[in-house]
Every structure is written in structure tokens, then in C-alpha cells.
Design a protein around this motif. Sequence first.
Motif, PDB file in Angstrom:
ATOM      1  N   LEU A 130     -84.647  83.010  27.874  1.00  0.00           N
ATOM      2  CA  LEU A 130     -85.567  82.029  27.289  1.00  0.00           C
ATOM      3  C   LEU A 130     -85.055  80.607  27.488  1.00  0.00           C
ATOM      4  O   LEU A 130     -83.866  80.341  27.328  1.00  0.00           O
ATOM      5  CB  LEU A 130     -85.715  82.287  25.786  1.00  0.00           C
ATOM      6  N   ILE A 131     -85.957  79.706  27.837  1.00  0.00           N
ATOM      7  CA  ILE A 131     -85.650  78.277  27.875  1.00  0.00           C
ATOM      8  C   ILE A 131     -86.392  77.639  26.714  1.00  0.00           C
ATOM      9  O   ILE A 131     -87.613  77.793  26.589  1.00  0.00           O
ATOM     10  CB  ILE A 131     -86.097  77.625  29.200  1.00  0.00           C
ATOM     11  N   HIS A 132     -85.654  76.941  25.869  1.00  0.00           N
ATOM     12  CA  HIS A 132     -86.245  76.261  24.721  1.00  0.00           C
ATOM     13  C   HIS A 132     -86.207  74.755  24.957  1.00  0.00           C
ATOM     14  O   HIS A 132     -85.273  74.229  25.561  1.00  0.00           O
ATOM     15  CB  HIS A 132     -85.468  76.573  23.440  1.00  0.00           C
ATOM     16  N   ARG A 133     -87.216  74.081  24.447  1.00  0.00           N
ATOM     17  CA  ARG A 133     -87.269  72.619  24.502  1.00  0.00           C
ATOM     18  C   ARG A 133     -87.647  72.152  23.104  1.00  0.00           C
ATOM     19  O   ARG A 133     -88.770  72.390  22.644  1.00  0.00           O
ATOM     20  CB  ARG A 133     -88.298  72.183  25.533  1.00  0.00           C
ATOM     21  N   THR A 134     -86.686  71.517  22.425  1.00  0.00           N
ATOM     22  CA  THR A 134     -86.860  71.142  21.027  1.00  0.00           C
ATOM     23  C   THR A 134     -86.979  69.630  20.894  1.00  0.00           C
ATOM     24  O   THR A 134     -86.164  68.884  21.429  1.00  0.00           O
ATOM     25  CB  THR A 134     -85.666  71.650  20.184  1.00  0.00           C
ATOM     26  N   ARG A 135     -87.989  69.190  20.169  1.00  0.00           N
ATOM     27  CA  ARG A 135     -88.197  67.765  19.897  1.00  0.00           C
ATOM     28  C   ARG A 135     -87.377  67.382  18.681  1.00  0.00           C
ATOM     29  O   ARG A 135     -87.555  67.927  17.597  1.00  0.00           O
ATOM     30  CB  ARG A 135     -89.685  67.519  19.633  1.00  0.00           C
ATOM     31  N   LEU A 136     -86.424  66.480  18.886  1.00  0.00           N
ATOM     32  CA  LEU A 136     -85.615  66.001  17.767  1.00  0.00           C
ATOM     33  C   LEU A 136     -86.505  65.200  16.833  1.00  0.00           C
ATOM     34  O   LEU A 136     -87.445  64.543  17.247  1.00  0.00           O
ATOM     35  CB  LEU A 136     -84.446  65.150  18.263  1.00  0.00           C
ATOM     36  N   GLY A 137     -86.226  65.261  15.580  1.00  0.00           N
ATOM     37  CA  GLY A 137     -87.035  64.554  14.593  1.00  0.00           C
ATOM     38  C   GLY A 137     -88.055  65.460  13.932  1.00  0.00           C
ATOM     39  O   GLY A 137     -88.249  65.411  12.741  1.00  0.00           O
ATOM     40  N   THR A 138     -88.706  66.317  14.751  1.00  0.00           N
ATOM     41  CA  THR A 138     -89.697  67.231  14.180  1.00  0.00           C
ATOM     42  C   THR A 138     -89.207  68.674  14.178  1.00  0.00           C
ATOM     43  O   THR A 138     -89.679  69.475  13.385  1.00  0.00           O
ATOM     44  CB  THR A 138     -91.025  67.185  14.958  1.00  0.00           C
ATOM     45  N   GLY A 139     -88.319  69.013  15.116  1.00  0.00           N
ATOM     46  CA  GLY A 139     -87.852  70.385  15.241  1.00  0.00           C
ATOM     47  C   GLY A 139     -88.829  71.285  15.970  1.00  0.00           C
ATOM     48  O   GLY A 139     -88.576  72.477  16.141  1.00  0.00           O
ATOM     49  N   ASP A 140     -89.964  70.730  16.428  1.00  0.00           N
ATOM     50  CA  ASP A 140     -90.937  71.532  17.175  1.00  0.00           C
ATOM     51  C   ASP A 140     -90.289  72.035  18.459  1.00  0.00           C
ATOM     52  O   ASP A 140     -89.643  71.269  19.179  1.00  0.00           O
ATOM     53  CB  ASP A 140     -92.175  70.707  17.522  1.00  0.00           C
ATOM     54  N   THR A 141     -90.474  73.318  18.743  1.00  0.00           N
ATOM     55  CA  THR A 141     -89.838  73.930  19.908  1.00  0.00           C
ATOM     56  C   THR A 141     -90.859  74.676  20.746  1.00  0.00           C
ATOM     57  O   THR A 141     -91.640  75.471  20.225  1.00  0.00           O
ATOM     58  CB  THR A 141     -88.725  74.906  19.472  1.00  0.00           C
ATOM     59  N   ALA A 142     -90.849  74.409  22.050  1.00  0.00           N
ATOM     60  CA  ALA A 142     -91.642  75.160  23.015  1.00  0.00           C
ATOM     61  C   ALA A 142     -90.684  76.087  23.757  1.00  0.00           C
ATOM     62  O   ALA A 142     -89.581  75.690  24.097  1.00  0.00           O
ATOM     63  CB  ALA A 142     -92.329  74.214  23.993  1.00  0.00           C
ATOM     64  N   THR A 143     -91.109  77.321  23.989  1.00  0.00           N
ATOM     65  CA  THR A 143     -90.252  78.308  24.637  1.00  0.00           C
ATOM     66  C   THR A 143     -90.921  78.843  25.895  1.00  0.00           C
ATOM     67  O   THR A 143     -92.104  79.174  25.885  1.00  0.00           O
ATOM     68  CB  THR A 143     -89.959  79.476  23.674  1.00  0.00           C
ATOM     69  N   THR A 144     -90.138  78.906  26.983  1.00  0.00           N
ATOM     70  CA  THR A 144     -90.593  79.479  28.236  1.00  0.00           C
ATOM     71  C   THR A 144     -89.829  80.773  28.472  1.00  0.00           C
ATOM     72  O   THR A 144     -88.597  80.792  28.403  1.00  0.00           O
ATOM     73  CB  THR A 144     -90.341  78.508  29.414  1.00  0.00           C
ATOM     74  N   ILE A 145     -90.557  81.859  28.741  1.00  0.00           N
ATOM     75  CA  ILE A 145     -89.936  83.153  29.020  1.00  0.00           C
ATOM     76  C   ILE A 145     -89.676  83.255  30.519  1.00  0.00           C
ATOM     77  O   ILE A 145     -90.600  83.156  31.329  1.00  0.00           O
ATOM     78  CB  ILE A 145     -90.847  84.305  28.567  1.00  0.00           C
ATOM     79  N   VAL A 146     -88.406  83.434  30.880  1.00  0.00           N
ATOM     80  CA  VAL A 146     -88.025  83.545  32.286  1.00  0.00           C
ATOM     81  C   VAL A 146     -87.755  85.006  32.660  1.00  0.00           C
ATOM     82  O   VAL A 146     -87.884  85.400  33.794  1.00  0.00           O
ATOM     83  CB  VAL A 146     -86.791  82.668  32.587  1.00  0.00           C
ATOM     84  N   ASP A 147     -87.380  85.811  31.671  1.00  0.00           N
ATOM     85  CA  ASP A 147     -87.124  87.237  31.862  1.00  0.00           C
ATOM     86  C   ASP A 147     -86.006  87.491  32.865  1.00  0.00           C
ATOM     87  O   ASP A 147     -86.091  88.369  33.717  1.00  0.00           O
ATOM     88  CB  ASP A 147     -88.395  87.978  32.266  1.00  0.00           C
TER      89      ASP A 147
END
Length: 66
Positions: free
Chosen positions: A42-59
Motif C-alpha cells: 500500500l502507498i499512503h498519502r497523508t495531508r498534514l493538518g487534517t490527517g486525511d489519507t488516500a491509499t493506493t493498492i499496489v499488491d
Amino acid sequence: MTTTEHPGTLATIARLGAQVGEGPVWLPDTGDVAWVDMPAGLIHRTRLGTGDTATTIVDAFLGAVT
């Protein structure tokens, strides 16, 4: 506490239950931190300040993002 209040300190940016969270990379254009959960593929991308995270499944086993 945010990392902008105390530069150079460590802080938890997301609680996702990662098996092995590694390789954080600061993305200055967006203010995000990209990081991987190595064995989960998994690749995660987290926005600092909000903690919102988008995740990409690479498998696939991952070592880092660049």
C-alpha cells in the motif's frame, strides 16, 4: 500538537494499522507525506493538518516511494 508548532519533532500523522509503515517522503507542493506499508503493498498519502489519507493498492512488496 502539530509538527508546524514544533519543527523537528516526531508525531503520528495517521493511524491506519500498517503492518510496517516506512519511507516517509515530504511533498512540499501539496503539504502531504507519502509513505508505504511495505508487506501490504500500500502507498499512503497523508495531508498534514487534517490527517486525511488516500491509499493506493499496489499488491506488491514495497520498499519506498520517490
